[in-house]
Structure formats: C-alpha cells, structure tokens
Motif scaffolding. Sequence first.
Motif, mmCIF file in Angstrom:
data_model
loop_
_atom_site.group_PDB
_atom_site.id
_atom_site.type_symbol
_atom_site.label_atom_id
_atom_site.label_comp_id
_atom_site.label_asym_id
_atom_site.label_seq_id
_atom_site.Cartn_x
_atom_site.Cartn_y
_atom_site.Cartn_z
ATOM 1 N N MET A 1 13.528 34.427 -7.209
ATOM 2 C CA MET A 1 12.330 34.093 -8.005
ATOM 3 C C MET A 1 12.710 33.811 -9.451
ATOM 4 S SD MET A 1 9.519 36.782 -6.538
ATOM 5 C CE MET A 1 8.085 35.792 -7.006
ATOM 6 N N LEU B 1 15.532 32.628 -10.505
ATOM 7 C CA LEU B 1 16.194 31.314 -10.560
ATOM 8 C C LEU B 1 15.171 30.179 -10.541
ATOM 9 C CD1 LEU B 1 19.183 31.850 -8.090
ATOM 10 C CD2 LEU B 1 19.377 31.341 -10.531
ATOM 11 N N ARG B 2 13.984 30.462 -9.980
ATOM 12 C CA ARG B 2 12.970 29.415 -9.844
ATOM 13 C C ARG B 2 11.800 29.605 -10.805
ATOM 14 N NH1 ARG B 2 14.973 25.031 -7.931
ATOM 15 N NH2 ARG B 2 12.821 24.356 -7.666
ATOM 16 N N GLY B 3 12.070 30.201 -11.971
ATOM 17 C CA GLY B 3 11.083 30.148 -13.047
ATOM 18 C C GLY B 3 10.219 31.375 -13.251
ATOM 19 N N PHE B 4 10.374 32.403 -12.430
ATOM 20 C CA PHE B 4 9.589 33.621 -12.638
ATOM 21 C C PHE B 4 10.376 34.619 -13.487
ATOM 22 C CE2 PHE B 4 7.239 31.596 -9.342
ATOM 23 C CZ PHE B 4 5.930 32.033 -9.490
#
Lengths: 330, 298
Positions: free
Chosen positions: A68, A70-73
């Motif tokens: 998460m 790594l994907r912007g959270f």
Amino acid sequence: MASYLAGIQAGLENALTINEKVVVLGEDIVDPYGGAFKATKGLSTKFPERVISTPICEGGFTGVAVGMALRGFRPVVEIMFGDFLTLCTDQIVNHMAKFPGMFNGQVDVPLVIRTPMGGGRGYGATHSQSLEKMFLGLPGIRVVAPCHIHSVGDILQHAILTDNDPVLFIENKLLYPLDQHTHILIEQTDEIPGYPTVALKNFSSGKPDVTVIAYGGMSRELVPLLDKLQIDELNVTAVFPSSLWPVPFETLVHYGTQCERLVICEEGSTGFNWGSELAVLLYDKLSNKLAAPIVRLAAASQVIPAARRLETEALVNAEKIENAIWELMS
Amino acid sequence: MLSSERLDQDILHQFFRKMFHIRVVEETLLDLFAHGVIGGTVHTCLGQEAVAVGVISALNVETDIICSNHRGHGHFLAYCGDTRSLLAEILGHPTGVCGGIGGSQHLQKKNFYSNGILGGMSPVATGMAFAEKLKGSGAVVVQFMGDGAMAEGAVYEALNIAALWNLPIMFAVEHNQYAQSTHWSTQHSGSLEQRSEAFGVPSFAIDGNDVAGVNETAQRLINEIRTQSAPRLLFMHTYRLGPHSKGDDLRDQEELDHHLQREPISRLREKLDQSLVAETEQLVRQQVSTLVSDLRGN
C-alpha cells in the motif's frame, strides 16, 4: 493531563483526519475492542474504511502495508506485541527497508510499524521483550522509541504524515497509563527534525554530577529517581533521544561533555545492544574528558521470567540505576 | 484445435517476437556471465517465455501492476520491452533501470517491481491490490511466483487476505518443476493446483508452454478480476530449460531432451510463416547484439 496512550490515540486520530491516505492495519484493532492496548479505540467508528482488523498473520499484513505504501498510501501497522516483530522480519528487512535504496530512490515506503515492547507485567518470555535492538543499525529504517516525557502524539503524527521513510515505532507498554507531565526542568533539542531529544535536570544551576542516557520505558524509572537524587543533592541530567537509529549524536555528545560521568541504560537485554554502540561512539569524542568508564545497564542476557520476583531481578529498574550511579560517584 | 490456431497470425507473430527476444537476451546474459563480463547471479526463464508474454499481453500495461521474482527478466521485457535499461542494469551501468544498484533480481520501472525473496512479494502485491481497490483505479495486480515459492508461508497469508478482502489480484504460478535443484515432487505434498481453492481463490491449471492458450485464459481471468474485484490463481505447467542460475545443473540429458520437444518457442514457430520467422529472429539477434556492444563500449 494526557497519558502516553492518549497521546498515541490523538496522534493516530489526527493523522487519519489530516490525510485520507492514512490507513491503520492490525489485529483486533476495530471497535468495540479497539486493540489489545486500546491505542485505536474509537478510530474504526470514525474511519471505518481506513481502520482495518487483519487476520493473525503479522508477516502478511506488514507486507500488505508495504504494498500500500508503494502505491501511494501512508499505512500504520500495529503489531500487538513487539515480540511478534520476528514474524514480520522478512517484510521489514528485505522489503520495507530495501525498496527505496534498492530501486535507486524511485519509490518511497512511508510506513509506520507501531508496537508495544517491554516487561514488568509478568507476561513471560514471549510477551515482554524489548527486541528493537534487532533492527538498530539496519539501513533504510528509522527506529523511534519516545519516552513518556516526549510529546508522543506529535512524534507519531510526524512519522505517519511527514516522514517518507519507514519507521519502527516502539512504545513501552508500562508507559501507556503515565501522565506526560513532569515538574522537572526540561530541555528539548531537534537535531533530527520531528524526533526530538528531551533532557531532564534535577538541578537549576551548576553542572551535572552524572548524565544518564536512556530511552523509552526507562523514563518511568528515571523521573522519580531524579527526584530522589535531588534530595541527596546529586545533580543528574537524564537524556532521552526519541530516535534510537539513527542516533542524534551531536546532541548526545553535547550532554556528554557537560560532565565526567556517564550512564547508559535500556530495558533490552545486554550484548550487542544500543548502549554498546552508543558507548563506542561517545568514547571517540569524550575519552579524555571522562573521570570513569561509561557504565552500561541493560537486562540480563536470559529469558524474561514470568514470576514477578524473577522478572524484577532480570530487568533494569530505578534501584539498579541508582546503585550504578552511586558506585560511579564513589 | 489448439487455442493458438484461433488467434490471428499477426498476434502470434508478435508473441513470437517477444518470446524470442527474451530468449536471446537471456542466452546473451549467460554468455556474458560465462565470459566474466557480468558477475553476481543470473536466473533465466528459458523455456518459460510463453508465461511472461501470454500473461502480460493480457494486461493494460499503462495501469496494471506486476510483481515479479528473482527470475524476472522475461516479465520485465514482456512488460516494457526496455532491453537497454535491463542489460545496463545487469552490466552495472548507472543508466540501468535501477542505476545498477538493483541488479538482475531487483528491477523497478513504472508499475513493475521485482524482488529476490521467494514468496515475499505475495503480501506486497496483495497490499498493492488493496491500494488500487481503495483508490477505485480499476487496476489489477499480477504476482508471478514459481512452484518453489509455493512452499513459503507468506504466500498463504496473502491468499487468505486477497480472498477475505476481495482484492483484484492474479497469482500467476509458473510451475517450472524445479526449486533450484529440487524437483517439485520432493518438496510439496498434496495438489499444488488446488491449494488456493481452499482459501476461496479459484485456480485454473493450464499448459504454460502454449502462449495463445496462456493469453486467452489470462485475459478471461483478468477480466473477471477487474469486474468482480476478486482474486484468481493461474497455474501454468511449464519447464525450466536452463540451470537455476548459472552452470549449476545436474539434470539428466534425457529429461532435458524430453522437455526441449515441448518448449514454447519451437512450438509456436511451427505455426508461423517460416520466412517471416527467420527474418524476425535475425533482426532480434542483431538488436540485442548491437545493444550489448553499445553498452560495453565497443
């Protein structure tokens, strides 16, 4: 006055309120239970989509949080007992801490892993340890352990919202109920932005006779001890960095040069620990200024016993610190 | 009729070019390794190219996400075709896709991430799928692993969470039969194909050496994952023709010969226009060789 636990709760709530990319994952953290130590009490009611109870799989949900991040959270993971960090060590060492460097700075992993450590409650060998030393010195992560005099909520909020690097956030479980107020003189330094070092002094003028460097749960022992030693007219400074790794080295050297006698104490077990590394770093700067070798206190190198009497014998407490101080003064 | 026969010749030819390209790049890497030009380690996917090309051709590479493993050159090339930055990375050049820091097993570009810890990317990929679901992006995550990684506990923690939270992820298992030197049958009990079903993740076992079949099934599953936001597992039977990494191969020649008859590139070649194939092969060889010369500065 707010307790350490209330500080943690406020830090989490503020972070969830300010940034909608903040999510909290962990075992049993949703209401009405609100976490084994109640750090997330009320939060899933306010943020039902972003405060999520997980299956019992610390490695799995730590990895989920890494993905998460790594994907912007900006995930926050609660590990119910710090002892269980061993179950997520692969994700911490080979994923969370590696990705930013290994991928040449092309990705961030803004992830905070919070976990309670420490003994004193008779939980025995697998629910009482202070395992943070396993992660000290690991490239790519920060290890933070505020004491109860720190503004713990502000530090947590900074770690969640502002720090783009992964943070291991250690909370000593005996600090949770403690009032964050103290009447003892405080100085704060910010060598590492967002992760202040606080120093307590039991004297208002003159030099310290002894400086104690410690962190986390040791404040519970040291604050009353400073009061006691004030009556004995012994000037003591107690210095608590909130960042254990990296070390706010200049700050520690600054306090180290103010007196000739140093004690370093920590709750974790002795042997390749925080105090050993710190002592080596400080000797390089202070060796000719010290009246005596640095005294290092840590828990005995043994399994932490469940029985209260045996546990007390194994762990560092105010009495042992006081004895070490008087021995150093003699 | 083989599913490959139903596909357009042009598409099959594109698949062939990509698969052959991966093959040539990896044979080149083994050659460079043998000559001491590259160090470290190189895990090739010789014989498994149909998996990489078939699955990744079923994705929207602009938005979908790929998590790869130690044997990931094929996945990377099928994803972005950036041979120069891959070779530069493995040769240790600063122009490599991760500046030479990552190396063969640790590649990252746009939505592509690989790591060298077996099974470790299963939870990470699951978290990415959770992130995309929360964002409502419609993206699907594909996580590649071998049968060897299916002995790792992290995989099952991930399957459980992916099913429990209905996450848009496809676990793509390359059953290449070997975990380093250990045959899969000596490290797994029960049915590998059916394991994920117990978690509520439907599993589909297919011939992983038929690129058209792989692509067709992958397209169907990706579509289901995208529309239903639910995980799937695609289990592909294939065979690792090369050694685990470098020269460390102790298998019988008889066994290798058996699988050479079934390898995906030869199988696909038979179905295509031979003169076109020959032209493509020559072109690919030349491209790769030019790149290597460029990067080596001669």
